[in-house]
Design a protein around this motif. Structure first.
Motif, PDB file in Angstrom:
ATOM      1  N   ASP A 108     -11.881  22.540  -4.947  1.00 47.31           N
ATOM      2  CA  ASP A 108     -13.514  21.935  -4.806  1.00 47.31           C
ATOM      3  C   ASP A 108     -13.223  20.786  -3.187  1.00 47.31           C
ATOM      4  O   ASP A 108     -14.440  21.102  -2.451  1.00 47.31           O
ATOM      5  N   ILE A 109     -12.627  19.979  -2.882  1.00 40.96           N
ATOM      6  CA  ILE A 109     -12.189  18.838  -1.684  1.00 40.96           C
ATOM      7  C   ILE A 109     -11.379  18.851  -0.961  1.00 40.96           C
ATOM      8  O   ILE A 109     -10.960  18.952   0.308  1.00 40.96           O
ATOM      9  N   GLY A 110     -10.566  19.956  -1.347  1.00 43.20           N
ATOM     10  CA  GLY A 110      -8.897  20.750  -0.532  1.00 43.20           C
ATOM     11  C   GLY A 110      -8.132  19.427   0.101  1.00 43.20           C
ATOM     12  O   GLY A 110      -7.282  19.917  -1.484  1.00 43.20           O
ATOM     13  N   SER A 111      -8.495  18.884   0.455  1.00 46.22           N
ATOM     14  CA  SER A 111      -7.384  17.319   0.791  1.00 46.22           C
ATOM     15  C   SER A 111      -8.221  16.598   0.734  1.00 46.22           C
ATOM     16  O   SER A 111      -9.559  15.855   0.718  1.00 46.22           O
ATOM     17  N   THR A 112      -7.680  15.428   0.537  1.00 43.83           N
ATOM     18  CA  THR A 112      -8.298  14.176   0.814  1.00 43.83           C
ATOM     19  C   THR A 112      -6.806  12.841   0.926  1.00 43.83           C
ATOM     20  O   THR A 112      -5.683  13.130   0.513  1.00 43.83           O
ATOM     21  N   THR A 113      -7.464  11.926   1.330  1.00 43.01           N
ATOM     22  CA  THR A 113      -6.042  10.390   1.394  1.00 43.01           C
ATOM     23  C   THR A 113      -6.314   9.505   0.275  1.00 43.01           C
ATOM     24  O   THR A 113      -7.769   9.431  -0.338  1.00 43.01           O
ATOM     25  N   VAL A 114      -5.397   9.576   0.127  1.00 49.22           N
ATOM     26  CA  VAL A 114      -4.912   8.251  -1.137  1.00 49.22           C
ATOM     27  C   VAL A 114      -4.356   7.408  -1.050  1.00 49.22           C
ATOM     28  O   VAL A 114      -3.419   6.921  -0.258  1.00 49.22           O
ATOM     29  N   TYR A 115      -5.275   5.754  -1.273  1.00 52.62           N
ATOM     30  CA  TYR A 115      -4.565   4.332  -0.925  1.00 52.62           C
ATOM     31  C   TYR A 115      -4.277   4.188  -2.332  1.00 52.62           C
ATOM     32  O   TYR A 115      -5.121   3.874  -3.570  1.00 52.62           O
ATOM     33  N   LEU A 116      -2.970   4.001  -2.888  1.00 51.13           N
ATOM     34  CA  LEU A 116      -2.614   3.108  -4.363  1.00 51.13           C
ATOM     35  C   LEU A 116      -2.503   1.317  -3.555  1.00 51.13           C
ATOM     36  O   LEU A 116      -1.505   1.315  -2.794  1.00 51.13           O
ATOM     37  N   ARG A 117      -3.064   0.486  -3.745  1.00 52.91           N
ATOM     38  CA  ARG A 117      -2.556  -0.829  -3.111  1.00 52.91           C
ATOM     39  C   ARG A 117      -2.412  -2.022  -4.236  1.00 52.91           C
ATOM     40  O   ARG A 117      -3.455  -1.969  -5.340  1.00 52.91           O
ATOM     41  N   LEU A 118      -1.588  -2.831  -4.127  1.00 49.83           N
ATOM     42  CA  LEU A 118      -1.241  -3.494  -5.212  1.00 49.83           C
ATOM     43  C   LEU A 118      -1.851  -5.144  -3.951  1.00 49.83           C
ATOM     44  O   LEU A 118      -1.270  -4.986  -2.856  1.00 49.83           O
ATOM     45  N   ARG A 119      -2.667  -5.523  -4.534  1.00 47.40           N
ATOM     46  CA  ARG A 119      -3.173  -6.828  -3.931  1.00 47.40           C
ATOM     47  C   ARG A 119      -3.056  -8.472  -5.179  1.00 47.40           C
ATOM     48  O   ARG A 119      -3.360  -8.694  -5.880  1.00 47.40           O
ATOM     49  N   VAL A 120      -2.736  -9.245  -4.477  1.00 47.70           N
ATOM     50  CA  VAL A 120      -2.076 -10.595  -4.813  1.00 47.70           C
ATOM     51  C   VAL A 120      -3.002 -11.669  -4.014  1.00 47.70           C
ATOM     52  O   VAL A 120      -2.703 -11.643  -2.962  1.00 47.70           O
ATOM     53  N   PRO A 121      -3.702 -11.998  -4.611  1.00 44.84           N
ATOM     54  CA  PRO A 121      -4.659 -13.262  -4.249  1.00 44.84           C
ATOM     55  C   PRO A 121      -4.263 -14.232  -3.358  1.00 44.84           C
ATOM     56  O   PRO A 121      -2.797 -14.739  -4.077  1.00 44.84           O
ATOM     57  N   TYR A 122      -4.496 -15.056  -2.781  1.00 41.27           N
ATOM     58  CA  TYR A 122      -4.478 -16.502  -2.281  1.00 41.27           C
ATOM     59  C   TYR A 122      -4.926 -17.825  -3.482  1.00 41.27           C
ATOM     60  O   TYR A 122      -3.923 -18.141  -3.879  1.00 41.27           O
ATOM     61  N   ASN A 123      -5.348 -17.162  -4.014  1.00 39.25           N
ATOM     62  CA  ASN A 123      -5.642 -17.932  -5.259  1.00 39.25           C
ATOM     63  C   ASN A 123      -6.400 -16.558  -6.971  1.00 39.25           C
ATOM     64  O   ASN A 123      -7.399 -15.752  -6.434  1.00 39.25           O
ATOM     65  N   GLY A 124      -5.077 -15.928  -7.691  1.00 39.04           N
ATOM     66  CA  GLY A 124      -5.872 -15.531  -9.008  1.00 39.04           C
ATOM     67  C   GLY A 124      -4.551 -14.759  -9.073  1.00 39.04           C
ATOM     68  O   GLY A 124      -3.472 -14.305  -9.082  1.00 39.04           O
ATOM     69  N   ASN A 125      -5.471 -14.185 -10.143  1.00 39.72           N
ATOM     70  CA  ASN A 125      -4.501 -12.564 -10.724  1.00 39.72           C
ATOM     71  C   ASN A 125      -4.096 -11.528  -9.406  1.00 39.72           C
ATOM     72  O   ASN A 125      -5.144 -11.039  -9.032  1.00 39.72           O
ATOM     73  N   GLN A 176       0.203  -1.107  -0.190  1.00 40.58           N
ATOM     74  CA  GLN A 176      -0.196  -0.318   0.356  1.00 40.58           C
ATOM     75  C   GLN A 176       1.106   1.284  -0.323  1.00 40.58           C
ATOM     76  O   GLN A 176       1.591   1.251   0.695  1.00 40.58           O
ATOM     77  N   LEU A 177       0.355   2.148  -0.786  1.00 42.25           N
ATOM     78  CA  LEU A 177       0.720   3.383  -0.957  1.00 42.25           C
ATOM     79  C   LEU A 177       0.089   4.521  -0.209  1.00 42.25           C
ATOM     80  O   LEU A 177      -1.535   4.478  -1.686  1.00 42.25           O
ATOM     81  N   TYR A 178       0.097   5.006   0.953  1.00 45.64           N
ATOM     82  CA  TYR A 178      -0.801   6.111   1.489  1.00 45.64           C
ATOM     83  C   TYR A 178      -0.110   6.775   1.498  1.00 45.64           C
ATOM     84  O   TYR A 178       1.251   7.678   1.577  1.00 45.64           O
ATOM     85  N   PHE A 179      -1.079   8.698   0.789  1.00 50.77           N
ATOM     86  CA  PHE A 179      -0.640   9.702   1.369  1.00 50.77           C
ATOM     87  C   PHE A 179      -1.776  10.815   1.045  1.00 50.77           C
ATOM     88  O   PHE A 179      -2.733   9.893   1.443  1.00 50.77           O
ATOM     89  N   VAL A 180      -1.867  12.173   1.431  1.00 50.04           N
ATOM     90  CA  VAL A 180      -2.359  12.982   1.599  1.00 50.04           C
ATOM     91  C   VAL A 180      -2.136  14.002   0.674  1.00 50.04           C
ATOM     92  O   VAL A 180      -1.180  14.155   0.269  1.00 50.04           O
ATOM     93  N   ALA A 181      -3.095  14.114  -0.425  1.00 50.69           N
ATOM     94  CA  ALA A 181      -3.166  15.065  -1.183  1.00 50.69           C
ATOM     95  C   ALA A 181      -3.572  16.439  -1.041  1.00 50.69           C
ATOM     96  O   ALA A 181      -4.449  16.035  -0.192  1.00 50.69           O
ATOM     97  N   GLU A 182      -2.912  17.391  -1.490  1.00 52.78           N
ATOM     98  CA  GLU A 182      -3.561  18.774  -0.739  1.00 52.78           C
ATOM     99  C   GLU A 182      -3.351  19.764  -1.716  1.00 52.78           C
ATOM    100  O   GLU A 182      -3.545  19.351  -3.327  1.00 52.78           O
ATOM    101  N   GLY A 183      -4.501  20.706  -1.605  1.00 56.48           N
ATOM    102  CA  GLY A 183      -5.215  22.297  -2.636  1.00 56.48           C
ATOM    103  C   GLY A 183      -5.398  21.537  -3.623  1.00 56.48           C
ATOM    104  O   GLY A 183      -5.358  22.032  -5.074  1.00 56.48           O
ATOM    105  N   LEU A 184      -6.330  20.899  -3.303  1.00 53.71           N
ATOM    106  CA  LEU A 184      -7.061  20.462  -4.466  1.00 53.71           C
ATOM    107  C   LEU A 184      -8.543  20.633  -4.779  1.00 53.71           C
ATOM    108  O   LEU A 184      -9.397  21.645  -3.462  1.00 53.71           O
TER     109      LEU A 184
END
Length: 228
Positions: free
Chosen positions: A204-221, A194-202
């Motif tokens: 209308d919404i000002g700031s927001t938390t952002v998560y970019l996640r790579l997920r590797v399942p027990y079975n599957g791609n 997980q890559l986590y950060f807070v984006a600011e200066g946006l």
């Protein structure tokens, strides 16, 4: 702001559905298929009888269904259904195999990421991907990182996650962190980087938390999602 991603049985082999119906045998023999149970699962996914027979024959011959092939990993869904905070995406592949992905999310935003580049090796029921780029964009926000990971029937692991990159057009970001929050997948939980950060200066919404996640399942791609 948590989201739950559920890979609901895919006939593209969400291995949860399909691999559980394949009986391991000697490496020189063709795998044995529990045909009747698999037929029922395929029919529940709205796959017609003729295509179902072709898919089962493909599995019996030890072949990989198109829904698990790298060349089709960025195929667009043929149908997207949005209901309240739930998004369902339906995919169909050239050989007739299918996949359904259901996402329960916060009301802000979720976007599908990409896994590309690097060095990928794969067999019928396994893959090993090194130096893969995990990336996604949402509006003016773009993020990425690199990862090494592997998976097979009943196994998923993220070996490394490194080199995060973040761009917020017209804004800034803070509190960046990149971690492997779960190194090894279990039957009920994906391995996650997980890559986590807070984006600011946006606007209308000002700031927001952002998560970019790579997920590797027990079975599957493996797959990637960005949550904003």
């Amino acid at each position: 702001m948590k989201k739950l991603i559920k890979l609901l049985g895919v006939i593209g082999m969400s291995f949860i559905l399909v691999l559980s119906l394949i009986v391991p045998v000697n490496a020189q023999e063709k795998p044995k298929i529990k045909k009747e149970e698999m037929k029922e699962n395929f029919m529940n996914m709205e796959i017609d009888e003729k295509t179902t027979e072709k898919l089962i024959m493909k599995l019996e011959n030890g072949e990989e269904l198109d829904s698990f092939k790298k060349e089709f990993e960025n195929i667009e869904p043929y149908e997207t259904i949005e209901e309240d905070l739930e998004i369902t995406e339906k995919f169909v592949y050239p050989d007739g195999s299918r996949k359904i992905v259901t996402i329960e999310a916060t009301p802000n935003g979720i976007t599908t990421g990409k896994i590309s580049g690097g060095d990928r090796e794969a067999g019928t029921y396994w893959y090993n991907w090194k130096d893969a780029k995990v990336s996604a964009s949402w509006g003016v926000i773009t993020a990425s990182f690199y990862a090494d990971f592997e998976g097979s029937r009943g196994f998923g692991r993220i070996n490394k996650a490194r080199d995060p990159s973040i761009s917020v057009l017209g804004g800034t970001f803070r509190s960046k962190s990149l971690d492997r929050t779960r190194i090894n997948a279990t039957q009920y939980n994906d391995a996650v980087a997980q890559l986590y950060f807070v984006a600011e200066g946006l606007q209308d919404i000002g700031s927001t938390t952002v998560y970019l996640r790579l997920r590797v399942p027990y079975n599957g791609n493996a797959y990637a999602k960005m949550q904003v």
